[in-house]
Write an enzyme that holds these catalytic residues in place. Structure first.
Site, PDB file in Angstrom:
ATOM      1  N   CYS A 116      -1.724   1.957   0.752  1.00  0.00           N
ATOM      2  CA  CYS A 116      -1.969   1.003  -0.337  1.00  0.00           C
ATOM      3  C   CYS A 116      -2.763  -0.228   0.115  1.00  0.00           C
ATOM      4  O   CYS A 116      -3.695  -0.664  -0.568  1.00  0.00           O
ATOM      5  CB  CYS A 116      -0.645   0.578  -0.969  1.00  0.00           C
ATOM      6  SG  CYS A 116       0.630   0.185   0.235  1.00  0.00           S
ATOM      7  N   HIS A 119       0.128  -6.238  -3.767  1.00  0.00           N
ATOM      8  CA  HIS A 119      -0.109  -6.741  -2.417  1.00  0.00           C
ATOM      9  C   HIS A 119      -1.229  -7.788  -2.436  1.00  0.00           C
ATOM     10  O   HIS A 119      -2.240  -7.614  -3.136  1.00  0.00           O
ATOM     11  CB  HIS A 119      -0.573  -5.616  -1.490  1.00  0.00           C
ATOM     12  CG  HIS A 119       0.480  -4.595  -1.174  1.00  0.00           C
ATOM     13  ND1 HIS A 119       1.812  -4.760  -1.450  1.00  0.00           N
ATOM     14  CD2 HIS A 119       0.377  -3.381  -0.546  1.00  0.00           C
ATOM     15  CE1 HIS A 119       2.482  -3.699  -1.029  1.00  0.00           C
ATOM     16  NE2 HIS A 119       1.633  -2.848  -0.481  1.00  0.00           N
TER      17      HIS A 119
END
Ligand code: A2P
Length: 344
Positions: free
Chosen positions: A130, A251
């Protein structure tokens, strides 16, 4: 329309459930869907396009009926065992685990960055980590234009990236805090940690995945090695520090990049904003910069805080934020399936 059949493996997990949501939004030309998980969840119901589907147990025979595509999000061990079985039966697997990412026979693909690799697949395509996905979307246009010389990654990663147990640890910490309990006494019977070695609430952990012999975590090495593979720059100097922070989703990354070529900052911003999948949010005077809360629920990568690094001849600092479960996992995998369908 071809009668495409798709399976979601790990359908009851954080990424699997988001994949189901994204599949509903995207309405790909797929006629038949199957949802698989462990024996624990077999029989559970999932509502999809207003219809109830029963979750089936993943077994060695799950792919006997013939699937065109399978999205795997059930951890590395499950992928290692079952992805080759699915591929041997003619199914193209898009695998979210790290099991095959560095295998030279397996393309590692971000559709905006290296879609040309898809044609080299031999039945398994790896979805990158990710934190790597959102980074390379921002870096690719800059590498093409100014040739990257070195990258320094510092990440601020949400607990959803650690699956349901990661989310549990944060929510449980919040619950304890609200109840007025001392969260530092996490070793007490009342405070069980399911994922992290320390409480994540009110804390930051410079520790994602396991520590390796070289002192880096595996997450840090994933970012380094996967970036090199995707950008096709096998010797690119890169360093990384990856940190888990008490954020539920999306994130954030500070990326320091040094270039071989000179650049004009306006031109660099235009280069970023005209690249597919990037949204520039960069007006600091108005307090406008990418934030996790706004990235959540989107498939784009948000880039801002763009400023020259005056400590080197040609360098820039970027703040890059994306929904780690959507662009960082489920949506990237589904975009891969979409591209494969377009090419057939
Ligand atoms: P289950 O819900 O039956 O445990 P997360 O990372 O969010 O915790 O999700 C992991 C996903 O992977 C879940 O859907 C989980 O199913 C699935 N999974 C884990 N182990 C296996 C396995 N051995 N076989 C099939 N699915 C698995």
């Amino acid at each position: 329309m071809k009668n495409y059949k798709l399976a979601v493996v790990g359908a009851t997990g954080v990424v699997g459930r988001t994949a189901i949501k994204v599949l509903e939004e995207k309405r790909l030309p797929i006629k038949s869907y199957t949802f698989l998980a462990s024996s624990k969840s077999a029989g559970e119901k999932i509502t999809f396009f207003g219809k109830e589907y029963i979750v089936k147990e993943l077994t060695e025979h799950s792919f006997d009926e013939g699937f065109d595509f399978a999205i795997f999000s059930a951890g590395g061990d499950t992928s290692k065992k079952y992805a080759p079985i699915a591929a041997s039966k003619g199914c193209i697997v898009v695998d979210n685990s790290s099991a095959f990412r560095m295998d030279e026979n397996v393309p590692l693909v971000v559709p905006e960055v290296n879609p040309e690799e898809l044609k080299n697949n031999k039945g398994i395509i790896a979805n990158p980590n990710c934190s790597t996905i959102q980074a390379v979307v921002a870096l690719k246009p800059l590498d093409d234009k100014y040739k990257i010389k070195r990258i320094v990654y510092s990440t601020y990663q949400a607990v959803s990236g650690a699956g349901r147990n990661g989310i549990y640890d944060l929510e449980n910490g919040i619950k304890h805090f609200k109840e007025g309990k001392e969260i530092n006494t996490f070793e007490s019977e009342n405070y069980t940690l399911q994922k992290f070695p320390y409480p994540i609430f009110n804390n930051c952990l410079p520790h994602i995945d396991v520590f390796l012999e070289n002192g880096y975590t595996r997450e840090e090495m994933k970012m380094i090695n996967e970036t090199r593979k995707i950008l096709n720059r096998s010797n690119l100097p890169i360093t990384a520090t990856t940190v888990r922070v008490p954020v539920l989703n999306s994130h954030s990354e500070s990326i320091n990049v040094e270039f071989e070529e000179d650049f004009d900052i306006k031109d660099l911003k235009n280069t970023l904003s005209s690249f597919p999948g990037i949204i520039l949010v960069d007006d600091p005077k108005q307090n406008k910069y990418p934030i996790a809360l706004y990235a959540t629920g989107h498939d784009e990568v948000f880039v801002g805080r763009i400023r020259r690094d005056y400590s080197v001849r040609s360098g820039v600092n970027l703040w890059v934020v994306a929904d780690n479960i959507r662009k960082g996992a489920a949506s990237n995998a589904i975009q891969i399936v979409e591209k494969l369908i377009e090419c057939t």
